[in-house]
Motif scaffolding. Structure first.
Motif, mmCIF file in Angstrom:
data_model
loop_
_atom_site.group_PDB
_atom_site.id
_atom_site.type_symbol
_atom_site.label_atom_id
_atom_site.label_comp_id
_atom_site.label_asym_id
_atom_site.label_seq_id
_atom_site.Cartn_x
_atom_site.Cartn_y
_atom_site.Cartn_z
ATOM 1 N N TYR A 1 -7.696 1.321 32.851
ATOM 2 C CA TYR A 1 -6.608 2.350 32.585
ATOM 3 C C TYR A 1 -5.715 2.332 33.702
ATOM 4 C CZ TYR A 1 -9.661 5.401 35.523
ATOM 5 O OH TYR A 1 -10.448 5.983 36.179
ATOM 6 N N SER A 2 -4.443 2.691 33.760
ATOM 7 C CA SER A 2 -3.474 2.870 34.910
ATOM 8 C C SER A 2 -3.184 4.116 35.320
ATOM 9 C CB SER A 2 -2.335 2.003 34.278
ATOM 10 O OG SER A 2 -1.672 2.887 33.214
ATOM 11 N N ASP A 3 -3.705 5.091 34.528
ATOM 12 C CA ASP A 3 -3.333 6.470 35.047
ATOM 13 C C ASP A 3 -4.342 7.452 34.491
ATOM 14 O OD1 ASP A 3 -2.701 8.726 36.414
ATOM 15 O OD2 ASP A 3 -0.528 8.689 35.368
ATOM 16 N N SER A 4 -4.919 8.581 35.061
ATOM 17 C CA SER A 4 -5.703 9.620 34.601
ATOM 18 C C SER A 4 -5.325 10.873 35.112
ATOM 19 C CB SER A 4 -7.154 9.156 35.011
ATOM 20 O OG SER A 4 -7.406 9.324 36.299
ATOM 21 N N LYS A 5 -5.785 11.815 34.426
ATOM 22 C CA LYS A 5 -5.617 13.421 34.729
ATOM 23 C C LYS A 5 -6.649 14.207 34.332
ATOM 24 C CE LYS A 5 -0.574 13.020 34.178
ATOM 25 N NZ LYS A 5 -0.285 13.026 35.517
ATOM 26 N N ASP B 1 -4.567 18.514 35.800
ATOM 27 C CA ASP B 1 -4.798 18.320 37.110
ATOM 28 C C ASP B 1 -4.542 19.876 37.880
ATOM 29 O OD1 ASP B 1 -5.217 15.696 37.029
ATOM 30 O OD2 ASP B 1 -3.236 15.041 37.515
ATOM 31 N N SER C 1 7.616 11.771 30.843
ATOM 32 C CA SER C 1 7.341 10.765 32.097
ATOM 33 C C SER C 1 8.296 10.189 32.495
ATOM 34 C CB SER C 1 6.022 10.231 32.046
ATOM 35 O OG SER C 1 6.195 9.316 33.328
ATOM 36 N N LYS D 1 4.222 9.830 27.877
ATOM 37 C CA LYS D 1 3.117 8.895 28.337
ATOM 38 C C LYS D 1 1.881 9.683 27.588
ATOM 39 C CE LYS D 1 2.091 7.243 32.134
ATOM 40 N NZ LYS D 1 1.893 7.129 33.758
ATOM 41 N N TYR E 1 -6.832 9.611 30.099
ATOM 42 C CA TYR E 1 -6.430 8.078 30.526
ATOM 43 C C TYR E 1 -5.425 7.673 29.707
ATOM 44 C CZ TYR E 1 -11.612 8.611 31.981
ATOM 45 O OH TYR E 1 -12.686 8.910 32.441
ATOM 46 N N TYR E 2 -4.604 7.194 30.613
ATOM 47 C CA TYR E 2 -3.331 6.403 30.131
ATOM 48 C C TYR E 2 -3.685 4.896 30.443
ATOM 49 C CZ TYR E 2 1.341 4.521 29.811
ATOM 50 O OH TYR E 2 2.404 3.501 29.262
ATOM 51 N N HIS F 1 -10.106 8.660 43.271
ATOM 52 C CA HIS F 1 -9.188 9.565 42.518
ATOM 53 C C HIS F 1 -8.484 10.713 43.464
ATOM 54 C CE1 HIS F 1 -10.375 7.160 39.320
ATOM 55 N NE2 HIS F 1 -11.388 7.633 39.096
#
Length: 437
Positions: free
Chosen positions: A422-426, A313, A373, A378, A414-415, A67
């Motif tokens: 999942y395809s994205d995380s923060k 983030d 987004s 999102k 998570y997205y 990540h």
């Protein structure tokens, strides 16, 4: 490999003892006695703090990222057969007060035929002085061991070369600590300059790593360290430097003003100069990254009676204006939104003060963070499906006092637009104090 000279150990401080634990894997015979400053500290192995990432790398070499925070670069020929490489975040047992995790690198127990490059990426806004930053691993005796570390300030990167894996972490040799992140009107924060004590002193040509002891007040060897210029860089309040146990002005007390009308960040600095100290760095002149004069900074948040801050983030936003909260229907709920379209809803499934780990059952907590987004929104949650299991992240600390709800949530959201994974995380942190409606 050169690491630190005798003066750097003077910087580290401690009592002259006989070495009991060495970090070097293959230490050549040394004819002279091996005195040490400080005593190596045995610490437990860190517990997992999240899911691992892994991949198979063969004799052709390859790369594995965690990540954007840790990178493994495996050169061709490091392994002969396809090998599973992994990176997992774990509790930081070198420094339990650090907000940054350590990482377990696998496979453990394998001696690689060529050195593997391990890089740690730190956030640009990370406090402290990068010149004092280095990397350590935990050996099989439980002792953390600092190693020669290449610093790339422009890329915010620390890199080491190793032929073995274990648990790894980066840390600051010198750091400015505070006992509170935020305070209200008239409150105080205690500040303290600390140094990481080094636990071993041997001739520089005979070691490739050095054991680490406990954190200590700065200034054991007075002739090496100069401390000056404590001051408030920005923001209101009062700062009073104080002598520590070694007679150095290594402590200070900050006092907030009597009235706080809005959330305000106060920035504080102190200057530290080391005449002789250096860290082994293969990219520095003569392989020595000299400490020299350092400016250490820290920030304190002044809080009004009502606030809501969201960090995504590492970027902080003030959502105080739209924040609300209530305790009803068997749960604690706080929420907020801003004009940019960011919304947050946090629910704790209970009605009392305490700790609520991520989840949707009694005694657990769930968060939704929605961000703009590409012209749409999102929605990120602290849950995703890793088939067939459901994985939750984060923890909420909440208190109900004097008609207000206050606390924090820290974790990963998570997205997911797919059935599994999942395809994205923060990385998210919420800090709030809200009057109940």
């Amino acid at each position: 490999m050169k690491f630190v000279n005798m003066y750097t150990y003077r910087l580290a401080g401690g009592l002259l003892l006989l070495l009991a634990l060495s970090c070097s894997k293959d230490t050549p015979a040394i004819e002279e006695p091996r005195p040490v400053f400080g005593e190596p500290v045995i610490r437990p192995k860190g517990q997992p703090m999240g899911d691992a990432v892994s991949t198979i790398i063969d004799a052709r070499g390859g790369v594995l990222w965690f990540h954007g925070a840790v990178r493994l670069e495996v050169p061709p020929g490091a392994v002969e057969q396809p090998t599973a490489f992994g990176i997992q975040p774990i509790a930081n047992t070198l420094d339990g007060t650090s907000p940054y995790p350590a990482f377990r690198l696998t496979p453990e127990g394998t001696h690689f035929k060529k050195p593997i490059q391990v890089s740690f990426i730190y956030e640009p806004q990370t406090g402290g002085a990068p010149q004092t930053r280095m990397v350590a691993f935990q050996n099989d005796k439980g002792v953390w061991c600092g190693v020669s570390t290449a610093l790339d300030e422009a890329q915010h990167r620390l890199t080491v070369a190793t032929t073995h894996f274990s648990d790894w972490v980066w840390f600051d040799l010198l750091s400015l600590r505070k006992d509170r992140e935020s305070i209200g009107a008239g409150g105080t924060v205690n500040l303290q300059l600390l140094q990481q004590v080094l636990g071993e002193l041997v001739p520089a040509n005979h070691i490739d790593s050095v054991s680490l002891g406990a954190m200590d007040d700065i200034g054991y060897w007075k002739e090496d360290i100069t401390i000056s210029n404590w001051k408030i860089v920005s923001g209101p309040g009062k700062l009073e430097p104080q002598a520590n146990k070694y007679g150095k002005l290594g402590d200070a007390v900050y006092t907030a003003p009597a009235v706080i009308n809005e959330a305000t960040e106060v920035e504080i600095q102190v200057e530290v100069e080391s005449k002789y100290g250096y860290i082994s760095d293969p990219t520095a002149p003569d392989g020595r990254r000299k400490l020299g004069k350092l400016i250490l900074l820290t920030k304190i948040l002044l809080e009004p009676d009502h606030y809501f801050f969201l960090e995504v983030d590492g970027v902080r936003q003030d959502l105080s204006k739209g924040a609300s909260g209530a305790v009803m229907g068997g749960q604690i709920t706080v929420s907020s939104a801003n004009e940019a379209g960011v919304t947050v809803t946090l629910g704790c499934f209970g009605t009392g003060s305490g700790t609520y780990p991520g989840g949707i059952n009694s005694g657990e907590s769930f968060i939704l963070v929605s961000v703009p987004s590409g012209g749409t929104r999102k929605s990120f949650h602290n849950v995703y499906v890793q088939c067939p299991d459901i994985r939750y992240s984060g923890v909420t600390e909440v208190g109900i006092t004097d008609g207000a709800i206050e606390g924090t949530f820290s974790g990963t959201v998570y997205y997911s637009d797919q059935a599994c994974g999942y395809s994205d995380s923060k990385s998210v942190k919420c800090t709030f104090k809200i009057k109940q409606h």
